[in-house]
Design a protein around this motif. Structure first.
Motif, short mmCIF file in Angstrom:
data_model
loop_
_atom_site.label_atom_id
_atom_site.label_comp_id
_atom_site.label_asym_id
_atom_site.label_seq_id
_atom_site.Cartn_x
_atom_site.Cartn_y
_atom_site.Cartn_z
N ALA A 34 25.22 56.07 -16.50
CA ALA A 34 25.39 56.92 -15.32
C ALA A 34 24.24 56.73 -14.33
CB ALA A 34 25.49 58.39 -15.74
N THR A 35 23.03 56.56 -14.84
CA THR A 35 21.87 56.32 -13.97
C THR A 35 22.03 55.01 -13.22
OG1 THR A 35 20.43 57.59 -15.42
CG2 THR A 35 19.36 56.07 -13.89
N ALA A 36 22.49 53.97 -13.91
CA ALA A 36 22.69 52.66 -13.26
C ALA A 36 23.76 52.74 -12.17
CB ALA A 36 23.08 51.62 -14.30
N VAL A 37 24.85 53.45 -12.45
CA VAL A 37 25.91 53.59 -11.45
C VAL A 37 25.41 54.42 -10.26
CG1 VAL A 37 28.19 54.59 -11.02
CG2 VAL A 37 27.77 53.27 -13.10
N ALA A 38 24.66 55.47 -10.53
CA ALA A 38 24.11 56.30 -9.45
C ALA A 38 23.14 55.49 -8.59
CB ALA A 38 23.42 57.53 -10.02
N ALA A 39 22.31 54.68 -9.22
CA ALA A 39 21.36 53.84 -8.47
C ALA A 39 22.09 52.81 -7.62
CB ALA A 39 20.40 53.15 -9.44
N THR A 40 23.16 52.23 -8.16
CA THR A 40 23.96 51.28 -7.39
C THR A 40 24.58 51.96 -6.18
OG1 THR A 40 24.43 49.94 -9.35
CG2 THR A 40 25.97 49.74 -7.50
N HIS A 41 25.11 53.17 -6.37
CA HIS A 41 25.71 53.89 -5.26
C HIS A 41 24.65 54.29 -4.23
CE1 HIS A 41 29.14 55.77 -3.43
NE2 HIS A 41 28.43 56.86 -3.22
N TYR A 42 23.48 54.67 -4.69
CA TYR A 42 22.37 55.00 -3.78
C TYR A 42 22.07 53.80 -2.88
CZ TYR A 42 17.80 56.57 -2.15
OH TYR A 42 16.73 56.94 -1.36
N ARG A 43 21.98 52.62 -3.48
CA ARG A 43 21.72 51.40 -2.69
C ARG A 43 22.83 51.18 -1.67
NH1 ARG A 43 20.52 49.70 -7.90
NH2 ARG A 43 18.28 49.40 -8.23
N LYS A 44 24.08 51.33 -2.09
CA LYS A 44 25.22 51.10 -1.20
C LYS A 44 25.18 52.07 -0.02
CE LYS A 44 30.26 51.22 -1.12
NZ LYS A 44 31.46 51.54 -1.88
N VAL A 45 24.97 53.36 -0.30
CA VAL A 45 24.95 54.38 0.75
C VAL A 45 23.84 54.11 1.76
CG1 VAL A 45 24.47 56.84 1.17
CG2 VAL A 45 26.08 56.17 -0.61
N ASP A 51 19.56 44.12 -5.52
CA ASP A 51 18.35 43.94 -6.33
C ASP A 51 17.14 44.71 -5.79
OD1 ASP A 51 18.05 42.38 -4.08
OD2 ASP A 51 17.29 40.63 -5.14
N THR A 52 17.35 45.54 -4.77
CA THR A 52 16.27 46.33 -4.20
C THR A 52 15.93 47.51 -5.11
OG1 THR A 52 16.97 45.77 -1.95
CG2 THR A 52 15.55 47.71 -2.20
N ALA A 53 14.66 47.68 -5.40
CA ALA A 53 14.23 48.84 -6.18
C ALA A 53 14.43 50.10 -5.34
CB ALA A 53 12.77 48.70 -6.59
N ILE A 54 14.88 51.17 -5.99
CA ILE A 54 15.03 52.43 -5.27
C ILE A 54 13.77 53.27 -5.48
CG2 ILE A 54 17.54 52.38 -5.41
CD1 ILE A 54 17.38 54.53 -7.57
N PRO A 55 13.47 54.19 -4.57
CA PRO A 55 12.27 55.02 -4.73
C PRO A 55 12.33 55.83 -6.03
CG PRO A 55 13.22 55.28 -2.53
CD PRO A 55 14.19 54.46 -3.32
N GLY A 56 11.20 56.10 -6.60
CA GLY A 56 11.12 56.84 -7.85
C GLY A 56 11.69 58.25 -7.77
N ASN A 57 11.75 58.81 -6.58
CA ASN A 57 12.29 60.15 -6.44
C ASN A 57 13.70 60.15 -5.84
OD1 ASN A 57 11.68 59.39 -3.84
ND2 ASN A 57 10.60 61.26 -3.30
N ALA A 58 14.37 59.02 -5.89
CA ALA A 58 15.70 58.91 -5.27
C ALA A 58 16.76 59.71 -6.02
CB ALA A 58 16.12 57.45 -5.19
N LEU A 59 16.70 59.71 -7.33
CA LEU A 59 17.69 60.41 -8.14
C LEU A 59 17.07 61.63 -8.80
CD1 LEU A 59 19.29 57.35 -9.99
CD2 LEU A 59 20.05 58.42 -7.86
N GLN A 60 17.84 62.71 -8.86
CA GLN A 60 17.39 63.92 -9.54
C GLN A 60 18.23 64.12 -10.80
OE1 GLN A 60 18.17 64.30 -5.97
NE2 GLN A 60 16.09 63.55 -5.80
N PHE A 61 17.59 64.63 -11.84
CA PHE A 61 18.25 64.91 -13.11
C PHE A 61 18.17 66.42 -13.36
CE2 PHE A 61 17.19 60.54 -13.11
CZ PHE A 61 18.09 59.89 -13.93
N HIS A 62 19.32 67.07 -13.44
CA HIS A 62 19.38 68.51 -13.67
C HIS A 62 20.04 68.74 -15.03
CE1 HIS A 62 18.36 69.28 -9.46
NE2 HIS A 62 19.15 68.27 -9.20
N VAL A 63 19.41 69.56 -15.84
CA VAL A 63 19.96 69.88 -17.16
C VAL A 63 20.69 71.21 -17.07
CG1 VAL A 63 19.39 70.33 -19.57
CG2 VAL A 63 18.08 68.63 -18.28
#
Length: 80
Positions: A34-45, A51-63
């Motif tokens: 799920a993280t990989a898919v979210a990162a791919t979508h973040y890049r697309k958006v 192959d671009t690294a996304i910022p470390g704070n790009a994705l949030q994880f909520h429990v």
């Protein structure tokens, strides 16, 4: 003469939910996938290359009680 302005912003929140119910919680493979898919979508958006690294704070994880929710938001000017 006014010294202020106004605007309307539309926020879109993208979410991926990984089941994590008691007593076992989430499976690592599902969280990684799920993280990989979210990162791919973040890049697309954002128009980044695959192959671009996304910022470390790009994705949030909520429990939550039943899941881990991976998300990011995008703010855009509202359409007229």
């Amino acid at each position: 003469m006014a010294t202020w302005s106004a605007r309307t912003v539309t926020t879109t929140r993208y979410e991926w939910e990984v089941p994590a119910a008691d007593p076992w919680g989430a499976v690592l493979a599902d969280v990684e996938s799920a993280t990989a898919v979210a990162a791919t979508h973040y890049r697309k958006v954002h128009g980044y290359a695959d192959d671009t690294a996304i910022p470390g704070n790009a994705l949030q994880f909520h429990v939550t009680d039943e899941a881990i929710v991976i998300s990011f938001t995008v703010d855009r000017p509202a359409s007229a």
